[in-house]
Design an enzyme around this catalytic site. Structure first.
Site, PDB file in Angstrom:
ATOM      1  N   ARG A 112      43.993  12.671  52.727  1.00 51.44           N
ATOM      2  CA  ARG A 112      44.346  12.292  54.105  1.00 51.44           C
ATOM      3  C   ARG A 112      45.493  11.305  54.144  1.00 51.44           C
ATOM      4  O   ARG A 112      46.310  11.320  55.073  1.00 51.44           O
ATOM      5  CB  ARG A 112      43.102  11.728  54.811  1.00 51.44           C
ATOM      6  N   GLY A 134      39.538  23.088  48.922  1.00 50.46           N
ATOM      7  CA  GLY A 134      39.138  23.465  50.282  1.00 50.46           C
ATOM      8  C   GLY A 134      39.671  22.471  51.304  1.00 50.46           C
ATOM      9  O   GLY A 134      40.081  22.853  52.409  1.00 50.46           O
ATOM     10  N   SER A 185      30.767  19.429  59.350  1.00 46.89           N
ATOM     11  CA  SER A 185      31.865  19.587  58.397  1.00 46.89           C
ATOM     12  C   SER A 185      33.019  18.677  58.762  1.00 46.89           C
ATOM     13  O   SER A 185      33.635  18.821  59.820  1.00 46.89           O
ATOM     14  CB  SER A 185      32.343  21.039  58.359  1.00 46.89           C
ATOM     15  N   ASP A 226      28.098  16.514  48.390  1.00 45.91           N
ATOM     16  CA  ASP A 226      28.722  16.827  47.099  1.00 45.91           C
ATOM     17  C   ASP A 226      27.935  16.268  45.912  1.00 45.91           C
ATOM     18  O   ASP A 226      28.212  16.613  44.763  1.00 45.91           O
ATOM     19  CB  ASP A 226      30.166  16.296  47.071  1.00 45.91           C
TER      20      ASP A 226
HETATM   21  O1  SPQ Z   1      37.973  20.120  49.029  1.00 40.39           O
HETATM   22  P1  SPQ Z   1      36.738  20.843  48.650  1.00 40.39           P
HETATM   23  O2  SPQ Z   1      37.026  21.830  47.563  1.00 40.39           O
HETATM   24  O3  SPQ Z   1      36.029  21.482  49.801  1.00 40.39           O
HETATM   25  O4  SPQ Z   1      35.759  19.728  48.015  1.00 40.39           O
HETATM   26  C1  SPQ Z   1      34.389  19.350  48.136  1.00 40.39           C
HETATM   27  C2  SPQ Z   1      34.001  18.742  46.745  1.00 40.39           C
HETATM   28  O5  SPQ Z   1      32.915  18.951  46.228  1.00 40.39           O
HETATM   29  O6  SPQ Z   1      34.836  17.986  46.240  1.00 40.39           O
HETATM   30  C3  SPQ Z   1      33.433  20.480  48.528  1.00 40.39           C
HETATM   31  F1  SPQ Z   1      33.452  21.474  47.747  1.00 40.39           F
HETATM   32  O7  SPQ Z   1      34.246  18.254  49.074  1.00 40.39           O
HETATM   33  C4  SPQ Z   1      34.385  18.381  50.494  1.00 40.39           C
HETATM   34  C5  SPQ Z   1      33.060  18.033  51.150  1.00 40.39           C
HETATM   35  O8  SPQ Z   1      32.024  18.871  50.719  1.00 40.39           O
HETATM   36  C6  SPQ Z   1      35.458  17.399  50.924  1.00 40.39           C
HETATM   37  C7  SPQ Z   1      35.429  17.089  52.386  1.00 40.39           C
HETATM   38  C8  SPQ Z   1      36.575  16.389  53.008  1.00 40.39           C
HETATM   39  O9  SPQ Z   1      37.364  15.754  52.294  1.00 40.39           O
HETATM   40  O10 SPQ Z   1      36.680  16.460  54.247  1.00 40.39           O
HETATM   41  C9  SPQ Z   1      34.328  17.375  53.170  1.00 40.39           C
HETATM   42  C10 SPQ Z   1      33.148  18.105  52.672  1.00 40.39           C
HETATM   43  O11 SPQ Z   1      33.250  19.462  53.065  1.00 40.39           O
HETATM   44  P2  SPQ Z   1      32.797  19.971  54.528  1.00 40.39           P
HETATM   45  O12 SPQ Z   1      32.870  21.461  54.444  1.00 40.39           O
HETATM   46  O13 SPQ Z   1      31.400  19.485  54.690  1.00 40.39           O
HETATM   47  O14 SPQ Z   1      33.701  19.428  55.514  1.00 40.39           O
END
Ligand code: SPQ
Length: 436
Positions: A29, A96, A169, A317
């Site tokens: 961010r 992601g 999320s 996580d």
């Molecule tokens: O970035 P990514 O791959 O989705 O990473 C993960 C992780 O385990 O490092 C999930 F696989 O973290 C996400 C977390 O689960 C990071 C995140 C964020 O930075 O906003 C939010 C969470 O995901 P979500 O889908 O709940 O918003």
């Protein structure tokens, strides 16, 4: 041939102090908001892991000047209205967060781009972001009704909306808020369960007057961001692996310096306490930005617990390594309301249950979680990482409780969020043997 790493311990005791690498969510961010803002942003404590490096690459392709010296990063941006359409595809790698937040940012820019990812990210759902963004007039096109990468985003003027989130999320919330910065009118996002709020805190740091009322956040279209200085605390999701290690092994006590203590992320501390670990927290931060402090976790017996409801987004996580911890606790640990685990880098419910069973754990997969019966003596074995950093690190920590060595397949994915993980493991554990 699959790369592997073998980790073996003989009655380990973990002691000492570490400062884990910078928070992944906050590092992404900081680069994103620094690139949207006009002017200079300096970031200290940046996570130089693979995911955050992909975010830097993408903004450099859009014409933002970003210099990195280890964990210090300087972003000098002409402001997002001066970005250029990239000549090549924008590659989000395994991240992601990069992909979903970039969709919200690019949709309201004036550039046209194609967003891609690696084999794992290309299977993860994007419609949770692209569907609401399309109701703001975003142009996002791609396979499976724009659910899967690669996606083509043609930036343009967006219209504001009030969005009630169907799932907890932070990625969805952040993408809509970023789009709202470039929409006509006021955009609001309401959550049923609170997800991590790094975006909201950082928008305020960059001078955006967001409004937060209960579980609703509002942002005005046309808000101007001004470059600033961001200090990234240590990532509590990375620290969690060694917190669990300390709680799991008799005689252990580990201190974590400068670790993030944002209440939307500290569910792991609640769970460790419920399971019987001794916890000492000294918070050091004040004012705008992210809370952080020093945390010491010491072993003090281990009992089962239930993890569900509002707690889930606060430790989503950490659930793979918490499941491992539960194999060593007395009683039945129940994890539910965590179906989101199925759409992470891999299906983490299936991955955790399959891999821990290989070591003799008594663990059942449910639709939205796991049930773990403990305590069980774990054996050694060969565990797959599924290219998922959190599964790879869980496998390494399992070796602390296992009677034999653990071979981890494809361990390099750990660099996604924790470069230096094995060095820290070696530093903390007494009598270790790690073979490449
Ligand atoms: O970035 P990514 O791959 O989705 O990473 C993960 C992780 O385990 O490092 C999930 F696989 O973290 C996400 C977390 O689960 C990071 C995140 C964020 O930075 O906003 C939010 C969470 O995901 P979500 O889908 O709940 O918003």
């Amino acid at each position: 041939m699959v790369e592997t790493k073998t980790v073996e311990f003989n009655k380990p005791v973990l002691t000492g102090e570490i400062a884990v690498p910078g928070d992944k969510s906050i590092s992404h961010r900081a680069v994103m908001l620094g690139s949207i803002a006009k002017g200079k942003t300096t970031i200290t404590g940046f996570l130089d892991g693979e995911d955050c490096l992909r975010t830097i690459d993408i903004f450099q392709q859009l014409g933002v000047t970003i210099e990195r010296n280890g964990t210090n990063v300087t972003v000098e941006s002409p402001g997002m209205h001066s970005w250029q359409s990239p000549k090549e595809e924008l590659y989000a790698g395994n991240s992601g967060t990069t992909a979903r937040l970039m969709l919200g940012i690019l949709a309201g820019s004036h550039v046209t781009s194609v967003l891609t990812g690696d084999e794992y990210l290309s299977k993860r759902p994007m419609n949770r972001v692209s569907v609401p963004l399309k109701s703001m007039n975003a142009s996002i096109e791609g396979e499976s009704d724009s659910n899967l990468l690669p996606l083509t985003i043609t930036g343009g003027q967006l219209t504001a909306m009030d969005y009630a989130m169907p799932i907890a999320s932070a990625q969805v919330k952040s993408a809509i808020l970023f789009a709202g910065l470039n929409a006509e009118g006021e955009t609001s996002v309401s959550e049923q369960t609170v997800s991590r709020d790094h975006t909201e805190r950082m928008l305020e740091q960059f001078g955006v007057a967001i409004q937060r009322e209960g579980r609703t956040v509002r942002v005005q279209g046309g808000s101007v961001l001004t470059g600033t200085d961001v200090r990234v605390p240590g990532d509590i999701s990375s620290a969690a692996f060694f917190m669990v290690a300390a709680a799991m092994t008799e005689g252990s006590s580990v201190t974590f310096k400068d670790v993030g203590l944002n209440p939307t992320r500290t569910g792991i501390l609640d769970v460790l306490e419920n399971m019987g670990a001794k916890i000492d927290i000294v918070e050091q931060s004040t004012g705008l930005g992210e809370p952080f402090g020093t945390v010491t976790i010491s072993h003090d017996g281990l009992r089962a617990t239930e993890i569900s409801g509002d707690l889930i987004p606060r430790l989503i996580d950490e659930l793979p390594v918490i499941a491992l911890l539960a194999t060593q606790a007395t009683g039945n640990t129940v994890i539910k309301d965590a179906a989101e685990l199925r759409v992470k880098e891999t299906d983490r419910i299936t991955a955790v249950t399959t891999e821990l069973k290989k070591l003799g754990a008594q663990i059942e997969e449910t639709e939205d979680g796991m049930i773990i019966h403990g305590p069980t003596a774990l054996t050694g074995g060969t565990l797959a990482s599924y290219g998922d950093h959190r599964i790879g690190m869980m496998a390494a920590i399992a070796s602390l409780a296992a009677s034999g060595s653990i071979e981890i397949e494809d361990p390099s994915c750990i660099n996604i969020s924790y470069p230096g993980f094995f060095e820290d493991l070696e530093k903390l554990a007494f009598r270790t043997n790690i073979h490449r």
